[in-house]
Design an enzyme around this catalytic site. Structure first.
Site, PDB file in Angstrom:
ATOM      1  N   GLY A  37     -11.167   8.850 -45.671  1.00  0.00           N
ATOM      2  CA  GLY A  37     -12.365   9.045 -46.482  1.00  0.00           C
ATOM      3  C   GLY A  37     -13.479   9.746 -45.742  1.00  0.00           C
ATOM      4  O   GLY A  37     -13.197  10.563 -44.876  1.00  0.00           O
ATOM      5  N   GLU A  60      -7.345  -5.160 -46.396  1.00  0.00           N
ATOM      6  CA  GLU A  60      -6.492  -4.807 -45.256  1.00  0.00           C
ATOM      7  C   GLU A  60      -7.070  -5.270 -43.925  1.00  0.00           C
ATOM      8  O   GLU A  60      -6.346  -5.497 -42.963  1.00  0.00           O
ATOM      9  CB  GLU A  60      -6.267  -3.292 -45.212  1.00  0.00           C
ATOM     10  N   VAL A  80      -6.005  -6.497 -52.095  1.00  0.00           N
ATOM     11  CA  VAL A  80      -5.761  -6.757 -50.683  1.00  0.00           C
ATOM     12  C   VAL A  80      -6.931  -6.248 -49.837  1.00  0.00           C
ATOM     13  O   VAL A  80      -7.365  -5.105 -49.986  1.00  0.00           O
ATOM     14  CB  VAL A  80      -4.460  -6.070 -50.218  1.00  0.00           C
ATOM     15  N   LYS A 138      -3.988   2.016 -44.876  1.00  0.00           N
ATOM     16  CA  LYS A 138      -5.051   1.753 -43.898  1.00  0.00           C
ATOM     17  C   LYS A 138      -4.857   0.385 -43.256  1.00  0.00           C
ATOM     18  O   LYS A 138      -5.621  -0.546 -43.473  1.00  0.00           O
ATOM     19  CB  LYS A 138      -6.415   1.857 -44.580  1.00  0.00           C
ATOM     20  N   LYS A 183     -12.416   0.322 -39.281  1.00  0.00           N
ATOM     21  CA  LYS A 183     -13.616   0.214 -40.122  1.00  0.00           C
ATOM     22  C   LYS A 183     -13.521  -0.963 -41.080  1.00  0.00           C
ATOM     23  O   LYS A 183     -14.539  -1.557 -41.452  1.00  0.00           O
ATOM     24  CB  LYS A 183     -13.862   1.531 -40.852  1.00  0.00           C
ATOM     25  N   TRP A 192      -5.875   2.678 -54.677  1.00  0.00           N
ATOM     26  CA  TRP A 192      -5.916   3.931 -53.939  1.00  0.00           C
ATOM     27  C   TRP A 192      -4.806   4.862 -54.416  1.00  0.00           C
ATOM     28  O   TRP A 192      -5.009   6.065 -54.575  1.00  0.00           O
ATOM     29  CB  TRP A 192      -5.830   3.668 -52.450  1.00  0.00           C
ATOM     30  N   SER A 236     -16.519  -2.300 -51.542  1.00  0.00           N
ATOM     31  CA  SER A 236     -15.727  -2.612 -50.355  1.00  0.00           C
ATOM     32  C   SER A 236     -15.158  -4.022 -50.420  1.00  0.00           C
ATOM     33  O   SER A 236     -15.888  -5.008 -50.342  1.00  0.00           O
ATOM     34  CB  SER A 236     -16.583  -2.458 -49.093  1.00  0.00           C
ATOM     35  N   ARG A 237     -13.835  -4.117 -50.537  1.00  0.00           N
ATOM     36  CA  ARG A 237     -13.216  -5.445 -50.610  1.00  0.00           C
ATOM     37  C   ARG A 237     -13.297  -6.167 -49.271  1.00  0.00           C
ATOM     38  O   ARG A 237     -13.329  -7.389 -49.227  1.00  0.00           O
ATOM     39  CB  ARG A 237     -11.761  -5.312 -51.080  1.00  0.00           C
ATOM     40  N   ASN A 238     -13.332  -5.405 -48.155  1.00  0.00           N
ATOM     41  CA  ASN A 238     -13.434  -6.032 -46.833  1.00  0.00           C
ATOM     42  C   ASN A 238     -14.823  -6.621 -46.618  1.00  0.00           C
ATOM     43  O   ASN A 238     -14.959  -7.739 -46.121  1.00  0.00           O
ATOM     44  CB  ASN A 238     -13.092  -5.008 -45.753  1.00  0.00           C
TER      45      ASN A 238
END
Length: 326
Positions: free
Chosen positions: A132, A277, A275, A104, A187, A11, A250-252
């Site tokens: 975003g 988050e 990471v 975030k 989110k 980011w 999206s890593r999440n």
């Protein structure tokens, strides 16, 4: 205006790429080796490796004190767990500066948001939030994207637009700092649960209802965190939630998908190259929600916590959500 970007993750790299289109900036990179690679190769060799860096407009440095001292606008793009390490000893350098946070997450040991942390650090900071929907990977490809800058500094509106607007970045201005900051945290938690459901084999029809329930929960929680009139259908809320829940970047969601497919939480995190988050945010938000006595208002956050931290069976936890989704 002198602009400094603090942090060289994906980011931070994306933000430096955006700003350097029309502005000169200082970019603080923690590791000397990475800083030299960025200068020599004109790329961040660790994150967003396909993003060409405009080094003509960027001064790359490992000197944090000079990056903070010389800046008018400081953009924070470090993970929430590192915010204290970076800024704790430099409160005086932030006085009378504009600080825009792209972090975030919640500071895990303090259970506070970045806004609360920086407000405690200095009462002379003009604070704002960058949100975003805007994935770093698409910024690197210069795909059309939208940023929301939330600030209570009306005279700075045109300054922010001038700094961030490019042919591929559109800028929206908001005054809902707390709402946008919490939305960017929540989110990620919802995206983990959506990923878990996807990994378990639930289809798009189910995911759409789960995301709808997440939107409703988001609205309820924001009203508890900061009661005010807001429309969660705006890009900084629903838009950011949708892209984080659905995007392959999206890593999440990716973390949740791995867990849903049977990987242990520990192994799923170890396999991540960046990471997520939402993992630590889930523990922090669970504690905050418990302290506020609003657990009944947050069944998705609570069920996500059960899976991530109490080793509850994902399929059973999701089935417990059916009643709030119907």
């Amino acid at each position: 205006m002198n602009i400094s970007v603090i942090g060289a993750g994906s980011w931070g790299t994306a933000i430096a790429h955006i700003i350097s289109k029309n502005n000169k900036l200082t970019w603080w990179v923690r590791r000397e080796k990475l800083a030299k690679q960025i200068v020599n190769k004109k790329r961040n060799t660790k994150y967003l490796t396909n993003c060409k860096i405009n080094t003509k407009n960027i001064y790359v440095t490992t000197d944090l004190i000079s990056a903070l001292t010389e800046a008018t606008i400081i953009i924070v793009a470090v993970p929430s767990s590192f915010v204290k390490t970076v800024f704790n000893d430099h409160a005086a350098l932030l006085d009378n500066k504009i600080l825009l946070s792209a972090t975030k997450g919640v500071l895990p040991d303090l259970l506070i948001t970045p806004k609360q942390y920086f407000s405690n650090l200095s009462n002379k900071i003009e604070y704002g939030v960058i949100s975003g929907p805007c994935h770093a990977e698409e910024v690197a490809q210069e795909k059309t994207s939208f940023l929301t800058i939330s600030s209570n500094i009306p005279p700075r509106k045109n300054d922010f637009i001038k700094v961030f607007k490019t042919p591929f970045i559109n800028v929206k201005i908001s005054s809902d700092i707390i709402g946008c900051e919490y939305a960017s945290i929540l989110k990620n938690i919802y995206a983990i649960m959506v990923g878990i459901a996807s990994g378990l084999g639930y289809g798009d029809n189910f995911l759409a209802v789960l995301i709808t329930a997440s939107t409703n929960e988001l609205k309820r929680l924001l009203n508890h965190m900061d009661p005010k009139e807001r429309s969660v259908s705006q890009p900084a809320y629903l838009g950011d939630l949708l892209v984080t829940c659905y995007s392959t970047y999206s890593r999440n969601r990716s973390l949740g998908t791995a867990i849903g497919k049977g990987l242990s939480v520990e192994n799923a995190i170890e396999d991540m190259t960046m990471v997520a988050e939402g993992y630590s945010a889930t523990a922090s938000l669970k504690k905050i929600i418990t302290q506020m006595k609003i657990k009944k208002e947050a069944p998705i956050v609570m069920r996500t916590y059960n899976i991530l931290y109490l080793e509850k069976e994902p399929k059973k936890e999701i089935k417990q959500l059916f009643k709030v989704m119907s």
